[in-house]
Design a protein around this motif. Structure first.
Motif, PDB file in Angstrom:
ATOM      1  N   GLY A  58      45.564  48.645  29.877  1.00  0.00           N
ATOM      2  CA  GLY A  58      44.706  49.820  29.861  1.00  0.00           C
ATOM      3  C   GLY A  58      44.193  50.129  31.244  1.00  0.00           C
ATOM      4  O   GLY A  58      44.180  49.282  32.133  1.00  0.00           O
ATOM      5  N   LYS A  59      43.741  51.357  31.421  1.00  0.00           N
ATOM      6  CA  LYS A  59      43.276  51.808  32.731  1.00  0.00           C
ATOM      7  C   LYS A  59      41.817  51.467  32.989  1.00  0.00           C
ATOM      8  O   LYS A  59      41.373  51.459  34.123  1.00  0.00           O
ATOM      9  N   ASP A  60      41.044  51.185  31.951  1.00  0.00           N
ATOM     10  CA  ASP A  60      39.629  50.870  32.118  1.00  0.00           C
ATOM     11  C   ASP A  60      39.466  49.383  32.406  1.00  0.00           C
ATOM     12  O   ASP A  60      39.750  48.540  31.560  1.00  0.00           O
ATOM     13  N   MET A  61      39.030  49.068  33.617  1.00  0.00           N
ATOM     14  CA  MET A  61      38.876  47.664  33.991  1.00  0.00           C
ATOM     15  C   MET A  61      37.871  47.514  35.109  1.00  0.00           C
ATOM     16  O   MET A  61      37.549  48.475  35.812  1.00  0.00           O
ATOM     17  N   THR A  62      37.371  46.319  35.271  1.00  0.00           N
ATOM     18  CA  THR A  62      36.492  45.960  36.381  1.00  0.00           C
ATOM     19  C   THR A  62      37.223  44.910  37.188  1.00  0.00           C
ATOM     20  O   THR A  62      37.712  43.924  36.634  1.00  0.00           O
ATOM     21  N   LEU A  63      37.290  45.105  38.499  1.00  0.00           N
ATOM     22  CA  LEU A  63      38.031  44.192  39.361  1.00  0.00           C
ATOM     23  C   LEU A  63      37.087  43.508  40.339  1.00  0.00           C
ATOM     24  O   LEU A  63      36.512  44.177  41.216  1.00  0.00           O
ATOM     25  N   LEU A  64      36.883  42.235  40.187  1.00  0.00           N
ATOM     26  CA  LEU A  64      36.091  41.357  41.052  1.00  0.00           C
ATOM     27  C   LEU A  64      34.587  41.654  41.057  1.00  0.00           C
ATOM     28  O   LEU A  64      33.784  40.758  40.940  1.00  0.00           O
ATOM     29  N   PHE A  65      34.188  42.878  41.252  1.00  0.00           N
ATOM     30  CA  PHE A  65      32.773  43.233  41.338  1.00  0.00           C
ATOM     31  C   PHE A  65      32.440  44.284  40.293  1.00  0.00           C
ATOM     32  O   PHE A  65      33.276  45.119  39.955  1.00  0.00           O
ATOM     33  N   SER A  66      31.213  44.260  39.808  1.00  0.00           N
ATOM     34  CA  SER A  66      30.824  45.203  38.750  1.00  0.00           C
ATOM     35  C   SER A  66      30.881  46.650  39.225  1.00  0.00           C
ATOM     36  O   SER A  66      30.980  47.563  38.409  1.00  0.00           O
ATOM     37  N   SER A  67      30.865  46.872  40.515  1.00  0.00           N
ATOM     38  CA  SER A  67      30.936  48.248  41.024  1.00  0.00           C
ATOM     39  C   SER A  67      32.385  48.737  41.189  1.00  0.00           C
ATOM     40  O   SER A  67      32.603  49.918  41.402  1.00  0.00           O
ATOM     41  N   TRP A  68      33.361  47.838  41.091  1.00  0.00           N
ATOM     42  CA  TRP A  68      34.767  48.219  41.214  1.00  0.00           C
ATOM     43  C   TRP A  68      35.346  48.451  39.826  1.00  0.00           C
ATOM     44  O   TRP A  68      35.987  47.584  39.249  1.00  0.00           O
ATOM     45  N   VAL A  69      35.110  49.631  39.298  1.00  0.00           N
ATOM     46  CA  VAL A  69      35.518  49.975  37.945  1.00  0.00           C
ATOM     47  C   VAL A  69      36.510  51.126  38.002  1.00  0.00           C
ATOM     48  O   VAL A  69      36.313  52.083  38.750  1.00  0.00           O
ATOM     49  N   THR A  70      37.566  51.022  37.215  1.00  0.00           N
ATOM     50  CA  THR A  70      38.519  52.130  37.106  1.00  0.00           C
ATOM     51  C   THR A  70      38.326  52.782  35.746  1.00  0.00           C
ATOM     52  O   THR A  70      38.215  52.093  34.737  1.00  0.00           O
ATOM     53  N   ARG A  71      38.285  54.092  35.746  1.00  0.00           N
ATOM     54  CA  ARG A  71      38.083  54.813  34.493  1.00  0.00           C
ATOM     55  C   ARG A  71      39.125  55.916  34.276  1.00  0.00           C
ATOM     56  O   ARG A  71      39.129  56.558  33.250  1.00  0.00           O
ATOM     57  N   ASN A  72      39.992  56.130  35.267  1.00  0.00           N
ATOM     58  CA  ASN A  72      41.030  57.151  35.078  1.00  0.00           C
ATOM     59  C   ASN A  72      42.362  56.629  35.621  1.00  0.00           C
ATOM     60  O   ASN A  72      42.389  55.673  36.393  1.00  0.00           O
ATOM     61  N   PRO A  73      43.446  57.238  35.241  1.00  0.00           N
ATOM     62  CA  PRO A  73      44.774  56.731  35.626  1.00  0.00           C
ATOM     63  C   PRO A  73      45.021  56.711  37.136  1.00  0.00           C
ATOM     64  O   PRO A  73      45.723  55.831  37.630  1.00  0.00           O
ATOM     65  N   VAL A  74      44.443  57.657  37.871  1.00  0.00           N
ATOM     66  CA  VAL A  74      44.664  57.692  39.323  1.00  0.00           C
ATOM     67  C   VAL A  74      44.005  56.488  39.990  1.00  0.00           C
ATOM     68  O   VAL A  74      44.631  55.797  40.806  1.00  0.00           O
ATOM     69  N   HIS A  75      42.760  56.207  39.638  1.00  0.00           N
ATOM     70  CA  HIS A  75      42.074  55.042  40.213  1.00  0.00           C
ATOM     71  C   HIS A  75      42.786  53.751  39.823  1.00  0.00           C
ATOM     72  O   HIS A  75      42.919  52.833  40.638  1.00  0.00           O
ATOM     73  N   TYR A  76      43.227  53.686  38.578  1.00  0.00           N
ATOM     74  CA  TYR A  76      43.928  52.489  38.119  1.00  0.00           C
ATOM     75  C   TYR A  76      45.233  52.299  38.896  1.00  0.00           C
ATOM     76  O   TYR A  76      45.551  51.181  39.325  1.00  0.00           O
ATOM     77  N   ALA A  77      45.987  53.361  39.095  1.00  0.00           N
ATOM     78  CA  ALA A  77      47.246  53.274  39.849  1.00  0.00           C
ATOM     79  C   ALA A  77      46.983  52.831  41.289  1.00  0.00           C
ATOM     80  O   ALA A  77      47.747  52.026  41.844  1.00  0.00           O
ATOM     81  N   LEU A  78      45.910  53.324  41.887  1.00  0.00           N
ATOM     82  CA  LEU A  78      45.558  52.914  43.251  1.00  0.00           C
ATOM     83  C   LEU A  78      45.181  51.434  43.298  1.00  0.00           C
ATOM     84  O   LEU A  78      45.547  50.723  44.245  1.00  0.00           O
ATOM     85  N   VAL A  79      44.466  50.965  42.288  1.00  0.00           N
ATOM     86  CA  VAL A  79      44.105  49.546  42.227  1.00  0.00           C
ATOM     87  C   VAL A  79      45.356  48.689  42.090  1.00  0.00           C
ATOM     88  O   VAL A  79      45.511  47.679  42.792  1.00  0.00           O
ATOM     89  N   VAL A  80      46.264  49.071  41.218  1.00  0.00           N
ATOM     90  CA  VAL A  80      47.498  48.306  41.022  1.00  0.00           C
ATOM     91  C   VAL A  80      48.311  48.279  42.321  1.00  0.00           C
ATOM     92  O   VAL A  80      48.828  47.231  42.717  1.00  0.00           O
ATOM     93  N   LEU A  81      48.401  49.414  43.003  1.00  0.00           N
ATOM     94  CA  LEU A  81      49.120  49.468  44.278  1.00  0.00           C
ATOM     95  C   LEU A  81      48.432  48.586  45.335  1.00  0.00           C
ATOM     96  O   LEU A  81      49.096  47.843  46.056  1.00  0.00           O
ATOM     97  N   ALA A  82      47.115  48.648  45.412  1.00  0.00           N
ATOM     98  CA  ALA A  82      46.371  47.834  46.380  1.00  0.00           C
ATOM     99  C   ALA A  82      46.550  46.339  46.098  1.00  0.00           C
ATOM    100  O   ALA A  82      46.727  45.536  47.026  1.00  0.00           O
ATOM    101  N   VAL A  83      46.527  45.957  44.837  1.00  0.00           N
ATOM    102  CA  VAL A  83      46.723  44.557  44.458  1.00  0.00           C
ATOM    103  C   VAL A  83      48.144  44.114  44.817  1.00  0.00           C
ATOM    104  O   VAL A  83      48.348  43.000  45.329  1.00  0.00           O
TER     105      VAL A  83
END
Length: 162
Positions: free
Chosen positions: A44-69
């Motif tokens: 799913g696209k809704d996730m928190t990564l490492l810090f509570s302020s790093w939250v993805t709520r839409n597909p674009v942010h999620y795709a950017l997080v996956v690419l960055a990881v």
């Protein structure tokens, strides 16, 4: 039975505004406020990564997080490769000159950076998000492939550190 212990009602269902789970209790007079932690893989696209302020709520942010990881995992392999090259070149007997401590310091910094990125990747995988897990494993594999190929090419051409 104590209030809040043994009850299976959802947090905050007592009509109050408490976000505390009923089974958490009090710690030294303070209510324990723990964030729920995912404990099984999910997609799913809704996730928190490492810090509570790093939250993805839409597909674009999620795709950017996956690419960055994915890129971060490749960078981890790069740091391991550089550390290995550095250790191979600095162990050739040149450490007897007056800047041996500087060479050791550079080696320690490279080792520390590689170790830190490894632990961060482990924590990232512990988000239990399937896409992030695939990104980490893919990045590590691609990084290994790239830097293994470079190392072999350098060894074939006589440039290698060994």
């Amino acid at each position: 039975m104590d209030e809040g212990h043994g009850s299976h009602a959802p947090a905050g269902s007592d009509g109050g505004s408490s976000s505390m789970s009923p089974s958490m209790g009090h710690v030294a007079g303070f209510e324990a406020q723990l964030m729920p932690m995912q404990s099984s893989f999910y997609w799913g696209k809704d996730m928190t990564l490492l810090f509570s302020s790093w939250v993805t709520r839409n597909p674009v942010h999620y795709a950017l997080v996956v690419l960055a990881v994915f890129i971060f995992a490749i960078a981890h392999q790069f740091l391991g490769y550089i550390h290995k090259l550095y250790n191979g070149s600095s162990s050739s007997g040149s450490s007897k000159h007056k800047h041996a401590w500087l060479e050791m310091l550079v080696g320690v910094v490279l080792y520390g950076a590689h170790t830190t990125t490894g632990y961060l990747l482990m924590l990232i995988v512990m988000s239990f998000n399937g896409g992030v897990f695939v990104a980490v494993i893919s990045g590590l594999c691609l990084g290994f492939l790239i830097f293994q190929a470079i190392e072999r090419a350098m060894n074939v051409n006589g440039i290698g550190a060994e």
